[in-house]
Design a protein around this motif. Structure first.
Motif, PDB file in Angstrom:
ATOM      1  N   ILE A  88     101.909  29.487  10.227  1.00 16.54           N
ATOM      2  CA  ILE A  88     103.171  28.757  10.202  1.00 16.54           C
ATOM      3  C   ILE A  88     103.285  27.835  11.403  1.00 16.54           C
ATOM      4  O   ILE A  88     103.729  26.694  11.299  1.00 16.54           O
ATOM      5  N   GLY A  89     102.847  28.305  12.585  1.00 14.16           N
ATOM      6  CA  GLY A  89     102.897  27.466  13.775  1.00 14.16           C
ATOM      7  C   GLY A  89     101.964  26.275  13.690  1.00 14.16           C
ATOM      8  O   GLY A  89     102.280  25.179  14.163  1.00 14.16           O
ATOM      9  N   SER A 148     100.277  44.574  11.333  1.00 15.31           N
ATOM     10  CA  SER A 148     100.554  43.742  12.508  1.00 15.31           C
ATOM     11  C   SER A 148      99.574  42.580  12.605  1.00 15.31           C
ATOM     12  O   SER A 148      99.957  41.458  12.961  1.00 15.31           O
ATOM     13  N   LEU A 149      98.318  42.828  12.262  1.00 17.31           N
ATOM     14  CA  LEU A 149      97.330  41.744  12.263  1.00 17.31           C
ATOM     15  C   LEU A 149      97.663  40.705  11.199  1.00 17.31           C
ATOM     16  O   LEU A 149      97.565  39.493  11.436  1.00 17.31           O
ATOM     17  N   GLN A 150      98.101  41.154  10.033  1.00 17.80           N
ATOM     18  CA  GLN A 150      98.502  40.215   8.979  1.00 17.80           C
ATOM     19  C   GLN A 150      99.710  39.382   9.407  1.00 17.80           C
ATOM     20  O   GLN A 150      99.775  38.171   9.144  1.00 17.80           O
ATOM     21  N   GLU A 151     100.669  40.006  10.084  1.00 13.02           N
ATOM     22  CA  GLU A 151     101.851  39.272  10.534  1.00 13.02           C
ATOM     23  C   GLU A 151     101.499  38.235  11.600  1.00 13.02           C
ATOM     24  O   GLU A 151     102.030  37.128  11.596  1.00 13.02           O
ATOM     25  N   SER A 152     100.590  38.576  12.504  1.00 16.92           N
ATOM     26  CA  SER A 152     100.188  37.601  13.525  1.00 16.92           C
ATOM     27  C   SER A 152      99.449  36.428  12.905  1.00 16.92           C
ATOM     28  O   SER A 152      99.640  35.278  13.310  1.00 16.92           O
ATOM     29  N   TRP A 153      98.616  36.673  11.905  1.00 20.11           N
ATOM     30  CA  TRP A 153      97.943  35.571  11.204  1.00 20.11           C
ATOM     31  C   TRP A 153      98.951  34.677  10.489  1.00 20.11           C
ATOM     32  O   TRP A 153      98.822  33.454  10.497  1.00 20.11           O
ATOM     33  N   ARG A 154      99.967  35.290   9.883  1.00 23.35           N
ATOM     34  CA  ARG A 154     100.977  34.500   9.186  1.00 23.35           C
ATOM     35  C   ARG A 154     101.751  33.625  10.164  1.00 23.35           C
ATOM     36  O   ARG A 154     101.987  32.440   9.899  1.00 23.35           O
TER      37      ARG A 154
END
Length: 298
Positions: free
Chosen positions: A217-218, A207-213
């Motif tokens: 992107i943003g 989940s931490l990796q997905e939030s960083w990704r």
């Protein structure tokens, strides 16, 4: 039941050494036998073989294999389980070594004594416990039952041979090796209780990796362009155009395909070309309603 039986065996070894039982006397007999002098031809080979129980080289090899498996299976569970097993190994075996402080055969001071509490660090055997955990984790993480059976047999052979090699080299008592086997097996048997914690840690990391990704992107996405200024209808030429706010409603426009004025049917229209009518004017041609003139023969 297996964990309880192994724990009872572990405690029995400790009590047998503390009470200077027959096990301690057997330790001294093996030490005076000096196996490395009885079979010197295998000494060079066993010097290399015992490396399979050293924590540094074995950890690198097993971590590389489990890292490749994690990449192939898109999961970090194998690496997390291996890290948890090494952490348990360092804490439990390290605390037991420091707490009991037993001296090794090469540093023994009194013949027949258990040599406990003298500042040593060999009880239990770290090489043996590390061999059980490091190679046993491969069998624990095997993906098929057949692979698990083969890896279990392989890890048992390696851990047993590494423990006996330390006795051959004279670096450990036999009781050190017995306690090292029990210590490593206890860690492997305790790993299923660590599985829920490993699953939560893995989910948190993903989940931490997905939030960083999503954050990257943003940050890399371009900003939306501002709307172009639109001149006000009927405004003077020198008046600056007005910037319409985003989402503002525009007035409805009449459809471009509707012609103004009354609609005439197609039969009443005269086909025209850029030069005029398609048919040349004939003044002598009468209308269709006038009677036809007789044709004179002659």
């Amino acid at each position: 039941m297996l964990f309880s039986a192994t724990l009872a065996f572990y405690l029995a070894i400790v009590v047998a050494v503390l009470t200077t039982s027959w096990l301690v006397r057997f330790d001294w007999q093996v030490m005076f036998f000096r196996p490395y002098q009885q079979w010197p031809e295998i000494h060079a080979f066993l010097d290399y073989w015992v490396v399979l129980g050293q924590r540094g080289p074995t950890a690198v090899m097993v971590a590389a294999w489990l890292g490749w498996r994690s990449w192939r299976q898109h999961t970090i569970r194998p690496l997390l389980m291996f890290g948890a097993s090494l952490l348990l190994l360092n804490v439990t075996v390290g605390a037991a070594k420091i707490g009991m402080g037993r001296l090794g055969p090469h540093y023994a001071t009194t013949i027949g004594a258990h040599e406990m509490g003298l500042g040593g660090d060999i009880f239990p055997s770290g090489h043996t416990a590390n061999a059980v955990v490091t190679w046993g984790i491969l069998a624990y993480l095997a993906s098929t039952p057949v692979t698990r059976r083969y890896l279990s047999a392989l890890s048992a052979v390696v851990s047993l041979s590494v423990g006996l090699t330390t006795v051959y080299l004279g670096t450990h008592w036999l009781s050190d090796v017995l306690l090292g086997w029990a210590a490593g097996l206890l860690i492997l048997l305790a790993l299923p209780w660590v599985e829920p914690l490993i699953a939560r840690i893995e989910g948190w990391i993903f989940s931490l990796q997905e939030s960083w990704r999503e954050r990257r992107i943003g940050a890399a996405a371009p900003a939306a362009p501002l709307p172009a200024p639109v001149p006000r209808p009927g405004a003077p030429v020198d008046e600056p155009p007005v910037l319409e706010p985003v989402g503002a409603a525009r007035p409805a426009r009449a459809p471009a395909y509707l012609a103004p004025g009354p609609h005439t049917p197609r039969s009443e229209r005269s086909p025209v070309t850029p030069a005029g009518s398609r048919r040349p004017p004939h003044s002598e041609r009468g209308s269709r309603n006038t009677p036809a003139r007789p044709v004179a023969g002659g």
